[in-house]
Design an enzyme around this catalytic site. Structure first.
Site, PDB file in Angstrom:
ATOM      1  N   SER A 144       0.827  -1.195   0.000  1.00  0.00           N
ATOM      2  CA  SER A 144       0.000   0.000   0.000  1.00  0.00           C
ATOM      3  C   SER A 144       0.871   1.259   0.000  1.00  0.00           C
ATOM      4  O   SER A 144       1.705   1.428  -0.881  1.00  0.00           O
ATOM      5  CB  SER A 144      -0.958  -0.053   1.195  1.00  0.00           C
ATOM      6  OG  SER A 144      -2.013   0.855   1.060  1.00  0.00           O
ATOM      7  N   GLU A 237      -9.258  -3.900  -6.630  1.00  0.00           N
ATOM      8  CA  GLU A 237      -8.737  -2.831  -5.774  1.00  0.00           C
ATOM      9  C   GLU A 237      -8.921  -1.452  -6.386  1.00  0.00           C
ATOM     10  O   GLU A 237      -8.824  -1.280  -7.605  1.00  0.00           O
ATOM     11  CB  GLU A 237      -7.233  -3.005  -5.552  1.00  0.00           C
ATOM     12  CG  GLU A 237      -6.794  -4.222  -4.814  1.00  0.00           C
ATOM     13  CD  GLU A 237      -5.351  -4.104  -4.365  1.00  0.00           C
ATOM     14  OE1 GLU A 237      -5.008  -3.055  -3.782  1.00  0.00           O
ATOM     15  OE2 GLU A 237      -4.577  -5.033  -4.592  1.00  0.00           O
ATOM     16  N   HIS A 267      -7.259  -5.679  -1.505  1.00  0.00           N
ATOM     17  CA  HIS A 267      -6.072  -4.920  -1.132  1.00  0.00           C
ATOM     18  C   HIS A 267      -5.225  -5.686  -0.119  1.00  0.00           C
ATOM     19  O   HIS A 267      -5.697  -6.049   0.955  1.00  0.00           O
ATOM     20  CB  HIS A 267      -6.509  -3.573  -0.546  1.00  0.00           C
ATOM     21  CG  HIS A 267      -5.407  -2.613  -0.278  1.00  0.00           C
ATOM     22  ND1 HIS A 267      -4.563  -2.131  -1.258  1.00  0.00           N
ATOM     23  CD2 HIS A 267      -4.996  -2.027   0.872  1.00  0.00           C
ATOM     24  CE1 HIS A 267      -3.699  -1.296  -0.737  1.00  0.00           C
ATOM     25  NE2 HIS A 267      -3.935  -1.219   0.567  1.00  0.00           N
TER      26      HIS A 267
END
Length: 296
Positions: A144, A237, A267
């Protein structure tokens, strides 16, 4: 067809999205720390405190890991959450499944510490590792925001003429804080974890006036000569196009890049106990072993 256990986990996460997406920042940070504290530590994994000055850090070491190779793990959390404790949800999994000793640290967070605080902390940690390890024995890995931050760090190191690591591994990376990708719209209903609103808020708090800075959004940077890179992203995502854009700019710059798009995965699914997670981490292991010159 997705395994039954994968569907169960997906549905479980999805049920909690209305709650998790509206948590206060304090509650989100606290909740993540609770998850980190209850993360089981396998018997063959050792945690060793290794602070870098005032930066909290620790080694996460598998008993079978080679002594001279390192994964520098840079955590996610949209730049406003994540701690040394909550990091263990993934740092322990990486150390165990990839089989390389992993260095995890807690960078300063927005909004208390906006850009460039996180990048500065990451560089300090890498500089410290270089005191003991050759750069070609180190790979960066992160998810991320951490996946974007590690690319930004590589760009900064290149610009400063410092030695680059042997490889970059980006899991569901956030690489464009302008949120320009089409998947922010097309996957808005599919994403079971993230919301566009939350990411917009995080981007403004981390880099309120500088979202196009390559050290914030590395898709806008000169990525020529960056190390071989593995990118993994789920097709469900919001950040799908962030991964695609990073891969595209790297391909155009002749960087050795491999983009893996995992059908219908969410994710950072690598953190969950699913067959898809096992396979994704196995692929990361093969990539890391190859780039660090380790015989499996």
């Amino acid at each position: 067809m997705a395994a039954r256990e994968t569907k169960k986990i997906r549905n479980f996460i999805k049920r909690f999205k209305p709650v998790t997406s509206t948590l206060s920042l304090h509650a989100e940070r606290l909740g993540q720390d609770v998850l980190g504290k209850v993360t089981p530590i396998p018997h063959d994994i050792k945690l060793v405190e290794a602070n870098v000055g005032d930066i909290p850090a620790e080694w996460v070491i598998s008993a079978k890991a080679p002594s001279d190779k390192v994964l520098l793990y840079i955590h996610g959390g949209a730049y406003f959450s994540g701690s040394l404790v909550s990091n263990r949800l993934l740092s322990v999994t990486i150390a165990e499944k990839v089989g390389i000793k992993t260095f995890s640290f807690q960078y300063r967070l927005a909004p208390e510490h906006p850009f460039p605080a996180a990048l500065e902390d990451a560089e300090r940690v890498y500089d410290e590792l270089l005191r003991e390890y050759n750069s070609q024995d180190i790979a960066f890995i992160g998810e991320s925001a951490g996946g974007g931050l590690l690319v930004a760090l590589a760009l900064k190191l290149k610009d400063e003429g410092k030695p680059l690591p042997a490889a970059l591994i980006c899991m569901s990376p956030w690489t464009d804080l302008t949120l320009s990708g089409e998947s922010y719209k097309t996957n808005e209903e599919k994403d079971i974890l993230l919301t566009r609103e939350k990411l917009e808020r995080a981007a403004k708090e981390y880099a309120p006036c500088d979202a196009e800075n390559p050290y914030v959004s590395p898709v806008f940077g000169d990525v020529r000569s960056l190390p071989p890179t593995l990118i993994q992203v789920g097709t469900a995502e919001l950040l799908l196009d962030d991964a695609r854009m990073l891969s595209d700019v790297m391909e155009r710059a002749d960087v050795d890049v491999c983009l893996e798009e995992w059908e219908n995965m969410w994710h950072v699914w690598q953190a969950m106990d699913t067959p898809e997670s096992e396979e994704a981490l196995a692929r990361i292991r093969r990539f890391v072993f190859d780039k660090l010159g380790i015989k499996d």
